[in-house]
Motif scaffolding. Structure first.
Motif, mmCIF file in Angstrom:
data_model
loop_
_atom_site.group_PDB
_atom_site.id
_atom_site.type_symbol
_atom_site.label_atom_id
_atom_site.label_comp_id
_atom_site.label_asym_id
_atom_site.label_seq_id
_atom_site.Cartn_x
_atom_site.Cartn_y
_atom_site.Cartn_z
ATOM 1 N N PRO A 119 0.798 -1.230 0.000
ATOM 2 C CA PRO A 119 0.000 0.000 0.000
ATOM 3 C C PRO A 119 0.830 1.280 0.000
ATOM 4 O O PRO A 119 0.418 2.281 -0.544
ATOM 5 N N VAL A 120 2.023 1.252 0.546
ATOM 6 C CA VAL A 120 2.845 2.455 0.582
ATOM 7 C C VAL A 120 3.240 2.915 -0.819
ATOM 8 O O VAL A 120 3.463 4.085 -1.055
ATOM 9 N N GLU A 121 3.306 2.005 -1.782
ATOM 10 C CA GLU A 121 3.631 2.370 -3.153
ATOM 11 C C GLU A 121 2.557 3.252 -3.784
ATOM 12 O O GLU A 121 2.822 3.910 -4.777
ATOM 13 N N PHE A 122 1.393 3.264 -3.230
ATOM 14 C CA PHE A 122 0.272 3.997 -3.809
ATOM 15 C C PHE A 122 -0.227 5.111 -2.886
ATOM 16 O O PHE A 122 -1.408 5.428 -2.871
ATOM 17 N N ARG A 123 0.686 5.734 -2.145
ATOM 18 C CA ARG A 123 0.312 6.769 -1.183
ATOM 19 C C ARG A 123 -0.438 7.922 -1.835
ATOM 20 O O ARG A 123 -1.428 8.400 -1.310
ATOM 21 N N ARG A 124 0.023 8.392 -2.964
ATOM 22 C CA ARG A 124 -0.631 9.551 -3.590
ATOM 23 C C ARG A 124 -2.028 9.197 -4.113
ATOM 24 O O ARG A 124 -2.879 10.061 -4.201
ATOM 25 N N LEU A 125 -2.277 7.946 -4.405
ATOM 26 C CA LEU A 125 -3.619 7.509 -4.773
ATOM 27 C C LEU A 125 -4.491 7.359 -3.533
ATOM 28 O O LEU A 125 -5.614 7.839 -3.497
ATOM 29 N N LEU A 126 -3.942 6.703 -2.503
ATOM 30 C CA LEU A 126 -4.732 6.381 -1.311
ATOM 31 C C LEU A 126 -4.866 7.530 -0.330
ATOM 32 O O LEU A 126 -5.900 7.673 0.316
ATOM 33 N N SER A 127 -3.822 8.325 -0.169
ATOM 34 C CA SER A 127 -3.816 9.399 0.836
ATOM 35 C C SER A 127 -3.245 10.686 0.258
ATOM 36 O O SER A 127 -2.209 11.173 0.711
ATOM 37 N N PRO A 128 -3.905 11.262 -0.733
ATOM 38 C CA PRO A 128 -3.365 12.486 -1.324
ATOM 39 C C PRO A 128 -3.404 13.640 -0.315
ATOM 40 O O PRO A 128 -4.368 13.775 0.434
ATOM 41 N N ASP A 129 -2.340 14.441 -0.299
ATOM 42 C CA ASP A 129 -2.348 15.610 0.574
ATOM 43 C C ASP A 129 -2.956 16.793 -0.191
ATOM 44 O O ASP A 129 -3.393 16.646 -1.337
ATOM 45 N N ASP A 130 -2.977 17.961 0.437
ATOM 46 C CA ASP A 130 -3.596 19.128 -0.195
ATOM 47 C C ASP A 130 -2.913 19.499 -1.507
ATOM 48 O O ASP A 130 -3.575 19.877 -2.475
ATOM 49 N N GLY A 131 -1.579 19.384 -1.544
ATOM 50 C CA GLY A 131 -0.849 19.680 -2.771
ATOM 51 C C GLY A 131 -1.222 18.734 -3.898
ATOM 52 O O GLY A 131 -1.373 19.151 -5.050
ATOM 53 N N ASP A 132 -1.365 17.454 -3.563
ATOM 54 C CA ASP A 132 -1.788 16.464 -4.559
ATOM 55 C C ASP A 132 -3.175 16.811 -5.088
ATOM 56 O O ASP A 132 -3.422 16.770 -6.298
ATOM 57 N N ARG A 133 -4.066 17.144 -4.189
ATOM 58 C CA ARG A 133 -5.452 17.456 -4.595
ATOM 59 C C ARG A 133 -5.518 18.707 -5.468
ATOM 60 O O ARG A 133 -6.260 18.748 -6.446
ATOM 61 N N ARG A 134 -4.747 19.726 -5.104
ATOM 62 C CA ARG A 134 -4.731 20.951 -5.915
ATOM 63 C C ARG A 134 -4.163 20.672 -7.306
ATOM 64 O O ARG A 134 -4.692 21.144 -8.308
ATOM 65 N N ALA A 135 -3.082 19.929 -7.353
ATOM 66 C CA ALA A 135 -2.429 19.638 -8.634
ATOM 67 C C ALA A 135 -3.335 18.834 -9.562
ATOM 68 O O ALA A 135 -3.327 19.033 -10.775
ATOM 69 N N ALA A 136 -4.103 17.930 -8.999
ATOM 70 C CA ALA A 136 -4.947 17.035 -9.796
ATOM 71 C C ALA A 136 -6.428 17.338 -9.585
ATOM 72 O O ALA A 136 -7.253 16.430 -9.574
ATOM 73 N N ALA A 137 -6.747 18.612 -9.462
ATOM 74 C CA ALA A 137 -8.148 18.990 -9.199
ATOM 75 C C ALA A 137 -9.085 18.463 -10.286
ATOM 76 O O ALA A 137 -10.173 17.958 -9.981
ATOM 77 N N LEU A 138 -8.692 18.558 -11.539
ATOM 78 C CA LEU A 138 -9.540 18.043 -12.624
ATOM 79 C C LEU A 138 -9.518 16.526 -12.668
ATOM 80 O O LEU A 138 -10.546 15.880 -12.902
ATOM 81 N N LEU A 139 -8.351 15.936 -12.446
ATOM 82 C CA LEU A 139 -8.176 14.489 -12.505
ATOM 83 C C LEU A 139 -8.945 13.762 -11.399
ATOM 84 O O LEU A 139 -9.290 12.599 -11.547
ATOM 85 N N ARG A 140 -9.210 14.440 -10.301
ATOM 86 C CA ARG A 140 -9.921 13.810 -9.189
ATOM 87 C C ARG A 140 -11.356 14.332 -9.030
ATOM 88 O O ARG A 140 -12.035 13.985 -8.079
ATOM 89 N N HIS A 141 -11.827 15.133 -9.968
ATOM 90 C CA HIS A 141 -13.166 15.721 -9.858
ATOM 91 C C HIS A 141 -14.216 14.680 -10.244
ATOM 92 O O HIS A 141 -14.293 14.252 -11.396
ATOM 93 N N PRO A 142 -15.037 14.248 -9.283
ATOM 94 C CA PRO A 142 -15.991 13.157 -9.556
ATOM 95 C C PRO A 142 -16.964 13.454 -10.697
ATOM 96 O O PRO A 142 -17.292 12.556 -11.474
#
Length: 174
Positions: free
Chosen positions: A125-148
């Motif tokens: 599971p640690v290999e997929f941290r940005r998928l499983l536990s994105p931080d605020d920076g991850d969410r901002r960077a991928a706002a469109l990619l993660r928009h339901p």
């Protein structure tokens, strides 16, 4: 028989980041790409859990972007040279759909990563941290990619197959 899924993973992640581009500069681009690649890797490993499955898709080819492009309103292939468009033939529609579902549903992403233990691919599971536990920076960077709402048409294409794969009594052969 070749069993390397990296061309499929790279092309499908690239399609996701082209269709749902990062918000920001170079760092945002890198963070968005990592999240797409992690989601696509999990989806590809679930879709092709054995060496035989991976070998078959490598030989037959994954299918390309035609329907995905139509759903998202992407530009037509005729607008580009074959060299500029060739990578799109390695995009796997089912893998893109599953990755979109994982990017927009944290619980589903957790179930998917946990299910990888039953396949032949090695992962923790640690290999997929940005998928499983994105931080605020991850969410901002991928706002469109993660928009339901934006990913809903792509995620809905094959969500039922993903839920079946992750459900009780699932069969892991593709």
């Amino acid at each position: 028989m070749p069993t390397d899924l990296s061309p499929l993973i790279a092309a499908t992640a690239r399609w996701l980041t082209v269709a749902y581009p990062p918000c920001g500069g170079a760092l945002a681009s890198a963070l968005c790409e990592v999240q797409a690649r992690q989601a696509v890797t999990v989806a590809a490993w679930l879709r092709y859990p054995t060496e035989i499955d991976a070998g078959l898709v490598t030989m037959a080819g994954p299918g390309g972007t035609a329907r995905l492009d139509w759903i998202t309103g992407a530009e037509a292939a005729g607008d580009h040279s074959a060299e500029e468009w060739a990578w799109r033939t390695w995009v796997d529609e089912v893998v893109a759909s599953w990755a979109a579902a994982l990017l927009t549903d944290a619980e589903l992403a957790g179930l998917a990563v946990a299910a990888l233990a039953e396949g032949e691919h090695t992962a923790t599971p640690v290999e997929f941290r940005r998928l499983l536990s994105p931080d605020d920076g991850d969410r901002r960077a991928a706002a469109l990619l993660r928009h339901p709402d934006l990913l809903a048409p792509v995620a809905a294409l094959h969500r039922d197959q993903l839920l079946t794969r992750l459900g009780p009594g699932r069969s892991l052969a593709a």
